[in-house]
Design a protein around this motif. Structure first.
Motif, short mmCIF file in Angstrom:
data_model
loop_
_atom_site.label_atom_id
_atom_site.label_comp_id
_atom_site.label_asym_id
_atom_site.label_seq_id
_atom_site.Cartn_x
_atom_site.Cartn_y
_atom_site.Cartn_z
N UNK A 455 10.22 -32.98 74.94
CA UNK A 455 9.15 -32.05 74.60
C UNK A 455 7.81 -32.77 74.51
N UNK A 456 7.80 -33.88 73.78
CA UNK A 456 6.55 -34.61 73.58
C UNK A 456 6.06 -35.27 74.86
N UNK A 457 7.00 -35.74 75.68
CA UNK A 457 6.61 -36.39 76.93
C UNK A 457 6.05 -35.39 77.94
N UNK A 458 6.59 -34.18 77.98
CA UNK A 458 6.02 -33.15 78.84
C UNK A 458 4.57 -32.88 78.46
N UNK A 459 4.33 -32.77 77.15
CA UNK A 459 2.96 -32.55 76.69
C UNK A 459 2.09 -33.75 77.05
N UNK A 481 7.54 -29.73 56.56
CA UNK A 481 7.74 -30.88 57.44
C UNK A 481 7.23 -30.59 58.84
N UNK A 482 7.53 -29.40 59.35
CA UNK A 482 7.13 -29.05 60.71
C UNK A 482 5.61 -28.97 60.85
N UNK A 483 4.96 -28.24 59.94
CA UNK A 483 3.51 -28.07 60.03
C UNK A 483 2.77 -29.39 59.89
N UNK A 484 3.25 -30.25 59.01
CA UNK A 484 2.63 -31.56 58.85
C UNK A 484 2.79 -32.39 60.11
N UNK A 485 3.98 -32.32 60.72
CA UNK A 485 4.25 -33.12 61.91
C UNK A 485 3.35 -32.71 63.07
N UNK A 486 3.29 -31.40 63.37
CA UNK A 486 2.54 -30.98 64.55
C UNK A 486 1.03 -31.09 64.35
N UNK A 494 -0.10 -33.02 71.92
CA UNK A 494 0.82 -31.88 72.02
C UNK A 494 0.27 -30.69 71.24
N UNK A 495 0.10 -29.56 71.92
CA UNK A 495 -0.42 -28.35 71.28
C UNK A 495 0.70 -27.31 71.21
N UNK A 496 1.28 -27.10 70.03
CA UNK A 496 2.39 -26.16 69.92
C UNK A 496 1.91 -24.71 69.96
N UNK A 497 2.63 -23.89 70.70
CA UNK A 497 2.37 -22.45 70.72
C UNK A 497 3.45 -21.79 69.86
N UNK A 599 -3.47 -28.79 55.84
CA UNK A 599 -3.03 -29.61 54.71
C UNK A 599 -2.05 -28.81 53.87
N UNK A 600 -0.89 -29.38 53.59
CA UNK A 600 0.12 -28.73 52.76
C UNK A 600 -0.18 -29.01 51.29
N UNK A 601 -0.10 -27.98 50.45
CA UNK A 601 -0.29 -28.11 49.01
C UNK A 601 1.06 -27.85 48.32
N UNK A 602 1.06 -27.77 46.99
CA UNK A 602 2.31 -27.74 46.24
C UNK A 602 2.42 -26.47 45.43
N UNK A 603 3.65 -26.00 45.26
CA UNK A 603 3.92 -24.86 44.39
C UNK A 603 5.17 -25.13 43.58
N UNK A 604 5.34 -24.37 42.51
CA UNK A 604 6.48 -24.60 41.62
C UNK A 604 7.73 -23.85 42.07
N UNK A 605 7.61 -22.97 43.05
CA UNK A 605 8.75 -22.17 43.51
C UNK A 605 9.19 -22.66 44.87
#
Length: 698
Positions: A455-459, A481-486, A494-497, A599-605
């Motif tokens: 996937x990454x090499x095609x991009x 994890x996903x949102x931080x990675x991309x 790599x531009x995810x759609x 940017x990912x933030x934190x929640x208690x739930x």
């Protein structure tokens, strides 16, 4: 990263043509200094000031990093030096037209040695950039002066050194400061006050007192048009729009003319890219029936991905849809509605495709003499022959290039490529490189749900957009994890759609999550990335799958599927108004049209996902900072509540700030701070999309 130092020590090696050295001195003579000996030559791998780990860059430096017009790109490098001397670091950008821009870089966390800045690039083409570092002699001196004056140590000497740094500078403030430094009758505190004069800082800032200047090797950043990185996609089958069943069970297919009636509604929802599955003739040999059955009835239209029949192949239009002229008319109608048309590039053939007879060498022949059809065990695709790219690579390349050029000539500028991961990577590198050189505005989307390396090499090799694992990331932890990675690890190329569904993908989350799941996934896709898409029927909550699969029952891939849009609207069982609000939010908030700012933030739930997107005022046309906070209850079956904890510095606010937020879905307003209570009911509004109401001047 190797660097090219400006002040590299010249080589002192003795050239081969030099005369022989003098005989060794007698034992009683003093030893010659070591510097008299020629120094061994070694290739320079680092500059006087080390500059390393530049970004954005692709791994190995094999291909160039990418951006799109209007994207705010973070540039960074690790820069350090020996000792305690302070550094100045700059980004030097050279635009495709040769214009040069210099931006100061700032160090992040103390001691990190990681320097960064942002730049918004709007000119299409290849940008060149370097990082320049230098010993900031003035800042180093000023830091020393602060310390020594406070303890009354070497005061006159310190200011003599400061005056020496200002020697030869013609600015009025510098001249006056130098005279003040040399006035030994003036107290050290008074002279230090002169050193901290803001006017002096500005004058020196315009021309830093620098030495040991070192530059990194240049890197290239390709800037493509905005649609390569920003777009709201809508997929539909033109044959279903206007299709009618006759009394004898046969069907009258929809056409480009009838499908055009749907365009205003798609545009009204705010979508700007319309994607059509293959529009070519469909093979009759081994044609698939409803729900991928191996037996097709006389009225079954077959899968559009089984390309080719007596009527033609990849350069032809299915006669049921109309003619090539009708296609061009449809493309024009799409443009009138503000929609860019994307068509499918599926490099495979039905058994009765003209290629099979004309070029049997383009396929794989099995020991029994039959041609191998496509398989993804246990799935079998008897109606499709995959192309063998190793049998006649030059011939296949020439044919594919001809086909792509043919559709570009009709006015197509976007291609969604089917299963590119089943074709050689070097083929895509070649094809996309050629097309970019000839048609730099053409966009390719890779439909490659496969291993990360491919996937990454095609991009990396040239695809402007990529399908991603978003479809199967559903829990808070998975999404974080996903949102931080991309947005960080692969965003340089790599531009995810973020497609929420496809004809092949109806996830369990959607099958069993009800309308709440459809809202949640659409909100996350529309705000999580600048590229997102839906497949027709999503707005009608179509959630019944074929048993044991992730595909819709009565799949549109194998049959006509006309939908009663008007009835759904009358009966208020459509998600269209919600999708409209999401696309409206994307138009109104430039922060949502960026990828690298998440940017990912934190929640208690454990079901409350929180992230933000912001863009600084200098990059916004209005001149005001823009920011959006998303809080999503990712559990579609319950009410969730808890505390949301925000990193206000990531939002461009003071740590103790209070600020207004407005929900872009409901219009409600609240006052928020670093800690906020949230309650989200999955059965009403499961997601807050909150526009930050920044104070003026922020």
């Amino acid at each position: 990263m190797a660097t090219t130092p400006r002040n590299q020590r010249p080589s002192t090696a003795t050239p081969s043509s030099a005369p022989a050295p003098d005989p060794a001195p007698p034992e009683s003579a003093p030893a010659a200094p070591a510097s008299a000996e020629p120094l061994p030559e070694r290739p320079a791998r680092i500059g006087r000031i080390p500059i390393r780990d530049l970004s954005p860059a692709q791994p190995e430096g094999r291909w160039d990093a990418k951006a799109f017009a209007g994207e705010v790109v973070p540039f960074a490098a690790t820069v350090f030096r020996e000792g305690h001397g302070l550094l100045g670091v700059e980004l030097v950008l050279t635009a495709p037209d040769g214009a040069v821009t210099t931006r100061r870089m700032a160090m992040g966390a103390a001691g990190s040695d990681r320097w960064s800045t942002e730049a918004q690039l709007d000119q299409l083409g290849d940008w060149s950039w370097i990082v320049r570092a230098y010993s900031d002699d003035w800042a180093t001196w000023l830091h020393t002066a602060d310390i020594k004056v406070e303890v009354d140590q070497d005061v006159d000497l310190v200011f003599a050194m400061g005056a020496q740094l200002l020697e030869g500078r013609k600015g009025k403030v510098c001249t006056e400061a130098r005279a003040a430094f040399l006035d030994t009758s003036s107290p050290g505190e008074a002279r230090l006050k002169v050193a901290h004069d803001p006017r002096l800082a500005r004058e020196i800032g315009a021309a830093p007192v620098a030495s040991l200047t070192t530059e990194s090797a240049p890197l290239t950043l390709r800037v493509e048009r905005e649609r390569a990185g920003v777009g709201s996609w809508y997929e539909f089958f033109p044959r279903s729009e206007g299709a009618k069943q006759r009394k004898d069970g046969s069907w009258q297919s929809g056409t480009f003319r009838t499908a055009a009636r749907r365009l205003p509604a798609i545009a009204a929802m705010g979508f700007d890219v319309l994607y059509l599955p293959p529009i070519h003739p469909i093979g009759r040999v081994f044609r698939k029936g409803p729900n991928n059955s191996t037996v097709a009835g006389p009225h079954d239209p077959g899968s559009p991905w089984a390309i080719g029949a007596a009527e033609g192949g990849h350069d032809a239009v299915h006669p049921d849809l109309g003619t090539l002229a009708d296609f061009r008319w449809f493309l024009g109608q799409a443009k009138k509605n503000g929609l860019e048309l994307a068509i499918d590039l599926a490099l495979q053939a039905a058994p009765d495709h003209p290629w099979v007879e004309a070029h049997p060498e383009w396929f794989t022949t099995r020991p029994d003499g039959s041609i191998a059809y496509a398989e993804n065990p246990p799935k079998k695709y008897q109606d499709i022959y995959p192309v063998n790219f190793d049998n006649d690579p030059e011939g296949i390349r020439a044919e594919v290039l001809r086909i792509v050029e043919h559709w570009i000539a009709q006015g197509v500028t976007t291609f969604r490529v089917d299963n590119p991961h089943t074709k050689p990577l070097d083929f895509w590198e070649w094809l996309l490189g050629v097309i970019y050189e000839r048609h730099p505005d053409v966009v390719f989307l890779a439909e490659a749900f496969t291993r990360p390396a491919m996937m990454r090499s095609l991009a990396g090799a040239g695809f402007q957009q990529s399908y991603s694992y978003f479809t199967w990331r559903n829990t808070k932890e998975e999404l974080e994890e996903f949102l931080t990675s991309v947005s960080t690890e692969t965003s340089a190329w790599m531009r995810p759609n973020f497609f929420v569904n496809t004809p092949d993908i109806l996830t369990e989350y959607l099958q069993f999550g009800g309308p709440a799941a459809y809202k949640i996934r659409a909100a996350l896709a529309a705000t999580g990335g600048p590229l997102w898409g839906v497949y027709s029927g999503y707005e009608l909550f179509e959630d019944v799958a074929r048993p044991g699969s992730e595909e819709n029952i009565d799949n549109e891939k194998y049959e006509y599927k006309p939908r009663d849009w008007a009835a759904a609207e009358r009966e208020d069982r459509t998600l269209a108004p919600y999708l409209t609000l999401l696309n409206q939010a994307r138009r109104e908030h430039p922060a949502l049209r960026q990828l690298r700012n998440l940017r990912v933030h934190w929640s208690s739930d454990d079901a409350l996902l929180v992230y933000s997107k912001t863009i600084e005022s200098e990059f916004v046309r209005s001149g005001r900072r823009d920011g959006v906070i998303v809080v999503a209850n990712v559990d579609p079956h319950s009410v969730r509540e808890g505390m949301v904890y925000l990193d206000l510095t990531a939002l461009g606010l003071d740590e103790e700030a209070e600020f207004g937020v407005r929900d872009l879905i409901t219009g409600q307003r609240w006052t928020w701070g670093a800690e906020n209570y949230v309650r989200l009911d999955a059965f009403t509004e499961p997601v807050h999309i909150l526009a930050i109401e920044y104070p003026r001047g922020v």
